[in-house]
Design a protein around this motif. Sequence first.
Motif, PDB file in Angstrom:
ATOM      1  N   GLN A   1       0.800  -1.225   0.000  1.00 57.97           N
ATOM      2  CA  GLN A   1       0.000   0.000   0.000  1.00 57.97           C
ATOM      3  C   GLN A   1       0.836   1.279   0.000  1.00 57.97           C
ATOM      4  OE1 GLN A   1      -3.247   0.085   2.795  1.00 57.97           O
ATOM      5  NE2 GLN A   1      -3.862  -2.019   2.359  1.00 57.97           N
ATOM      6  N   CYS A   2       2.047   1.215   0.544  1.00 54.80           N
ATOM      7  CA  CYS A   2       2.864   2.434   0.683  1.00 54.80           C
ATOM      8  C   CYS A   2       4.066   2.478  -0.258  1.00 54.80           C
ATOM      9  CB  CYS A   2       3.349   2.573   2.125  1.00 54.80           C
ATOM     10  SG  CYS A   2       2.012   2.741   3.319  1.00 54.80           S
ATOM     11  N   GLN A   3       4.273   1.438  -1.008  1.00 56.33           N
ATOM     12  CA  GLN A   3       5.371   1.383  -1.977  1.00 56.33           C
ATOM     13  C   GLN A   3       6.750   1.517  -1.334  1.00 56.33           C
ATOM     14  OE1 GLN A   3       4.271   0.591  -5.131  1.00 56.33           O
ATOM     15  NE2 GLN A   3       2.314   0.614  -4.025  1.00 56.33           N
ATOM     16  N   MET A   4       6.853   1.130  -0.083  1.00 54.44           N
ATOM     17  CA  MET A   4       8.148   1.053   0.618  1.00 54.44           C
ATOM     18  C   MET A   4       7.951   0.157   1.826  1.00 54.44           C
ATOM     19  SD  MET A   4       8.559   4.669   2.735  1.00 54.44           S
ATOM     20  CE  MET A   4       8.056   5.742   1.388  1.00 54.44           C
ATOM     21  N   ASN A   5       9.039  -0.428   2.302  1.00 56.42           N
ATOM     22  CA  ASN A   5       8.877  -1.281   3.471  1.00 56.42           C
ATOM     23  C   ASN A   5       8.735  -0.431   4.733  1.00 56.42           C
ATOM     24  OD1 ASN A   5      11.537  -0.725   4.516  1.00 56.42           O
ATOM     25  ND2 ASN A   5      12.360  -2.214   3.039  1.00 56.42           N
ATOM     26  N   PHE A   6       8.279  -1.070   5.799  1.00 51.43           N
ATOM     27  CA  PHE A   6       7.955  -0.341   7.020  1.00 51.43           C
ATOM     28  C   PHE A   6       9.179   0.336   7.634  1.00 51.43           C
ATOM     29  CE2 PHE A   6       7.342  -0.198  11.675  1.00 51.43           C
ATOM     30  CZ  PHE A   6       6.262   0.669  11.717  1.00 51.43           C
ATOM     31  N   SER A   7      10.308  -0.339   7.634  1.00 51.90           N
ATOM     32  CA  SER A   7      11.515   0.255   8.235  1.00 51.90           C
ATOM     33  C   SER A   7      11.949   1.516   7.495  1.00 51.90           C
ATOM     34  CB  SER A   7      12.657  -0.755   8.271  1.00 51.90           C
ATOM     35  OG  SER A   7      13.023  -1.143   6.960  1.00 51.90           O
ATOM     36  N   GLU A   8      11.806   1.518   6.171  1.00 51.63           N
ATOM     37  CA  GLU A   8      12.147   2.728   5.401  1.00 51.63           C
ATOM     38  C   GLU A   8      11.186   3.859   5.752  1.00 51.63           C
ATOM     39  OE1 GLU A   8      12.389   4.491   0.828  1.00 51.63           O
ATOM     40  OE2 GLU A   8      12.118   2.320   1.124  1.00 51.63           O
ATOM     41  N   TYR A   9       9.903   3.527   5.909  1.00 52.79           N
ATOM     42  CA  TYR A   9       8.925   4.552   6.275  1.00 52.79           C
ATOM     43  C   TYR A   9       9.279   5.186   7.619  1.00 52.79           C
ATOM     44  CZ  TYR A   9       4.648   6.828   7.774  1.00 52.79           C
ATOM     45  OH  TYR A   9       3.759   7.772   8.233  1.00 52.79           O
ATOM     46  N   VAL A  10       9.598   4.353   8.598  1.00 52.77           N
ATOM     47  CA  VAL A  10       9.950   4.869   9.927  1.00 52.77           C
ATOM     48  C   VAL A  10      11.168   5.783   9.831  1.00 52.77           C
ATOM     49  CG1 VAL A  10      10.780   4.248  12.228  1.00 52.77           C
ATOM     50  CG2 VAL A  10       8.929   2.937  11.170  1.00 52.77           C
ATOM     51  N   THR A  11      12.184   5.349   9.078  1.00 57.75           N
ATOM     52  CA  THR A  11      13.392   6.165   8.931  1.00 57.75           C
ATOM     53  C   THR A  11      13.062   7.502   8.291  1.00 57.75           C
ATOM     54  OG1 THR A  11      14.801   4.214   8.723  1.00 57.75           O
ATOM     55  CG2 THR A  11      15.686   6.286   7.873  1.00 57.75           C
ATOM     56  N   ARG A  12      12.300   7.473   7.208  1.00 58.20           N
ATOM     57  CA  ARG A  12      11.964   8.722   6.511  1.00 58.20           C
ATOM     58  C   ARG A  12      11.133   9.648   7.418  1.00 58.20           C
ATOM     59  NH1 ARG A  12      12.863   9.170   1.110  1.00 58.20           N
ATOM     60  NH2 ARG A  12      13.603   7.305   0.020  1.00 58.20           N
ATOM     61  N   ARG A  13      10.203   9.067   8.169  1.00 55.14           N
ATOM     62  CA  ARG A  13       9.374   9.906   9.043  1.00 55.14           C
ATOM     63  C   ARG A  13      10.198  10.512  10.165  1.00 55.14           C
ATOM     64  NH1 ARG A  13       7.773  13.364  10.442  1.00 55.14           N
ATOM     65  NH2 ARG A  13       5.798  14.021  11.335  1.00 55.14           N
ATOM     66  N   LYS A  14      11.135   9.744  10.723  1.00 55.07           N
ATOM     67  CA  LYS A  14      12.008  10.263  11.777  1.00 55.07           C
ATOM     68  C   LYS A  14      12.920  11.365  11.238  1.00 55.07           C
ATOM     69  CE  LYS A  14      12.246   6.285  14.926  1.00 55.07           C
ATOM     70  NZ  LYS A  14      12.112   7.013  16.206  1.00 55.07           N
ATOM     71  N   LEU A  15      13.435  11.178  10.048  1.00 55.22           N
ATOM     72  CA  LEU A  15      14.316  12.197   9.468  1.00 55.22           C
ATOM     73  C   LEU A  15      13.536  13.456   9.085  1.00 55.22           C
ATOM     74  CD1 LEU A  15      16.753  10.035   7.294  1.00 55.22           C
ATOM     75  CD2 LEU A  15      17.127  11.021   9.562  1.00 55.22           C
ATOM     76  N   GLN A  16      12.274  13.283   8.683  1.00 56.56           N
ATOM     77  CA  GLN A  16      11.434  14.457   8.417  1.00 56.56           C
ATOM     78  C   GLN A  16      11.240  15.266   9.696  1.00 56.56           C
ATOM     79  OE1 GLN A  16      10.431  15.294   5.304  1.00 56.56           O
ATOM     80  NE2 GLN A  16       9.612  17.200   6.106  1.00 56.56           N
ATOM     81  N   LYS A  17      10.990  14.556  10.792  1.00 66.84           N
ATOM     82  CA  LYS A  17      10.861  15.226  12.092  1.00 66.84           C
ATOM     83  C   LYS A  17      12.173  15.903  12.466  1.00 66.84           C
ATOM     84  CE  LYS A  17       8.954  16.297  16.043  1.00 66.84           C
ATOM     85  NZ  LYS A  17       7.843  17.270  16.114  1.00 66.84           N
TER      86      LYS A  17
END
Length: 266
Positions: free
Chosen positions: A196-212
């Motif tokens: 559904q998100c076109q990326m794995n969960f660990s990549e999503y967490v990393t990207r969201r943390k880096l956005q923060k």
Amino acid sequence: MRSRTILIVDDEPRSREGMKKILRVWAAGQYEILTASSGGAAMEILEETPVELMITDIRMPEISGLALVSQLRKKSIQRQPSVILVSGHAQFEYAQEALRLSVVDYLLKPIGREKLIASVEDALKVVEEQEDIVYMRKMADPKLMAIREEEAGLSDPIRKAMHYVEMHIEEVISQQEVAAHVHLNVSYFSSLFKEQCQMNFSEYVTRRKLQKAKELLLKTNLTIIEVAYRTGYQRVKYFNKLFKEYEGMSPGQYRSMRNGVEAHIP
């Protein structure tokens, strides 16, 4: 670093120089205070110099303050400044036109020192907020933006998982704990998230943390160590490595770019 600029436009020398003197003392070197005695002279400055705030009298020969702002809004100049209009006459038509031109404030002469400074500070806050919005849009992670745009079409477990990440951004987040939170086994949750998100969960967490982390670097004076801790990274060296891998620069260079310093990126 480019100096930040306030432009005062008034055909009356006493009024113009009076405001300049007040603001020069208030600015304490943080802003360059420029003046223009006419709308034409002001436009020449605006076309060559980025200006954060323009304070202009309304009633001037040749080009009125309202006409100046109207012309300014139509031009593709490097920066559209916030505007404070000044007038010796309280006229409803002036106030109406000021609203239409998105003027920040409308002051009546004579203007006291405290009133002028309060109005300038409020106008500059608007500038800062607008700059932050523009900059954050430019710096937003395009993959996260794409997910957000499609959020309505995501399944309930995936939306709950994303909300969980948001609420626990300062912690170490594992796929196992999130899968348990949304009542799915790890294997199914992993494949569903990627589908559904076109990326794995660990990549999503990393990207969201880096956005923060980027938001904290831009909006606070926290040290890089504190930013790392606030985004769940206890090893600062690892945080720096991840940040550079995703952003192409170190956290320090990223912060310097926002402050107008040209960062050297090897």
